[in-house]
Design a protein around this motif. Structure first.
Motif, PDB file in Angstrom:
ATOM      1  N   LYS A   1       0.832  -1.206   0.000  1.00 44.52           N
ATOM      2  CA  LYS A   1       0.000   0.000   0.000  1.00 44.52           C
ATOM      3  C   LYS A   1       0.869   1.259   0.000  1.00 44.52           C
ATOM      4  N   PHE A   2       1.949   1.237   0.791  1.00 46.14           N
ATOM      5  CA  PHE A   2       2.860   2.382   0.807  1.00 46.14           C
ATOM      6  C   PHE A   2       3.448   2.609  -0.579  1.00 46.14           C
ATOM      7  N   CYS A   3       3.915   1.543  -1.206  1.00 44.18           N
ATOM      8  CA  CYS A   3       4.539   1.665  -2.530  1.00 44.18           C
ATOM      9  C   CYS A   3       3.539   2.133  -3.574  1.00 44.18           C
TER      10      CYS A   3
ATOM     11  N   ARG B   1       3.892   5.501  -5.745  1.00 45.06           N
ATOM     12  CA  ARG B   1       3.859   5.513  -7.216  1.00 45.06           C
ATOM     13  C   ARG B   1       2.794   6.461  -7.743  1.00 45.06           C
ATOM     14  N   ILE B   2       1.617   6.426  -7.141  1.00 49.47           N
ATOM     15  CA  ILE B   2       0.534   7.314  -7.577  1.00 49.47           C
ATOM     16  C   ILE B   2       0.947   8.769  -7.392  1.00 49.47           C
TER      17      ILE B   2
ATOM     18  N   LEU C   1       4.063   0.382 -11.801  1.00 43.11           N
ATOM     19  CA  LEU C   1       4.844  -0.681 -11.155  1.00 43.11           C
ATOM     20  C   LEU C   1       6.181  -0.885 -11.858  1.00 43.11           C
ATOM     21  N   LYS C   2       6.163  -0.835 -13.165  1.00 44.83           N
ATOM     22  CA  LYS C   2       7.383  -1.041 -13.945  1.00 44.83           C
ATOM     23  C   LYS C   2       8.450   0.008 -13.626  1.00 44.83           C
TER      24      LYS C   2
ATOM     25  N   THR D   1      16.221   6.881  -3.270  1.00 42.26           N
ATOM     26  CA  THR D   1      15.767   7.011  -4.657  1.00 42.26           C
ATOM     27  C   THR D   1      14.620   8.012  -4.782  1.00 42.26           C
ATOM     28  N   TYR D   2      13.711   7.979  -3.815  1.00 47.97           N
ATOM     29  CA  TYR D   2      12.535   8.837  -3.884  1.00 47.97           C
ATOM     30  C   TYR D   2      12.654  10.103  -3.027  1.00 47.97           C
TER      31      TYR D   2
END
Length: 115
Positions: free
Chosen positions: A7-9, A13-14, A20-21, A55-56
């Motif tokens: 859920k965190f990931c 991403r959103i 996902l890729k 990375t983020y």
């Protein structure tokens, strides 16, 4: 079933307009591997907390949320009910529903049966 880490990931991403890729590429894994981790079929690799944080460019609150999601995910046990018979499905669901209500004595009896 998405784990807390999944859920965190997904939210990350959103928020970053990624799919996902994109995240899999940044983590240097396949899409199927990342999906398996997010769905609890594989454990979250230990180094991912640091890799995702760096990375983020997560802030302190996001890093805390990431860490908490990993800790909560480690507490989850996932079963694929599609890969088991109907009786096993009923048993696993019953154990999941009753797990907090089972006494130590009852647990011992179940363990003895399973031996």
């Amino acid at each position: 079933m998405l784990t807390p880490f999944g859920k965190f990931c997904r939210k990350l991403r959103i928020d970053r307009n990624e799919i996902l890729k994109d995240m899999a590429s940044k983590l240097n894994v396949t899409v199927s591997y990342l999906s398996a981790v997010e769905n609890g079929k594989r454990s979250v690799p230990a180094e991912w907390e640091t890799v995702i944080f760096q990375t983020y460019n997560l802030d302190d609150l996001q890093r805390w949320e990431l860490k908490e999601s990993i800790i909560e995910t480690e507490k989850v046990i996932a079963f694929s009910l599609n890969e088991t018979g109907e009786n096993n499905q009923v048993l696993l669901k019953a154990l999941a529903r009753k797990s907090e209500d089972i006494s130590e004595e009852q647990l011992k009896k179940v363990f003895d049966i399973l031996k």
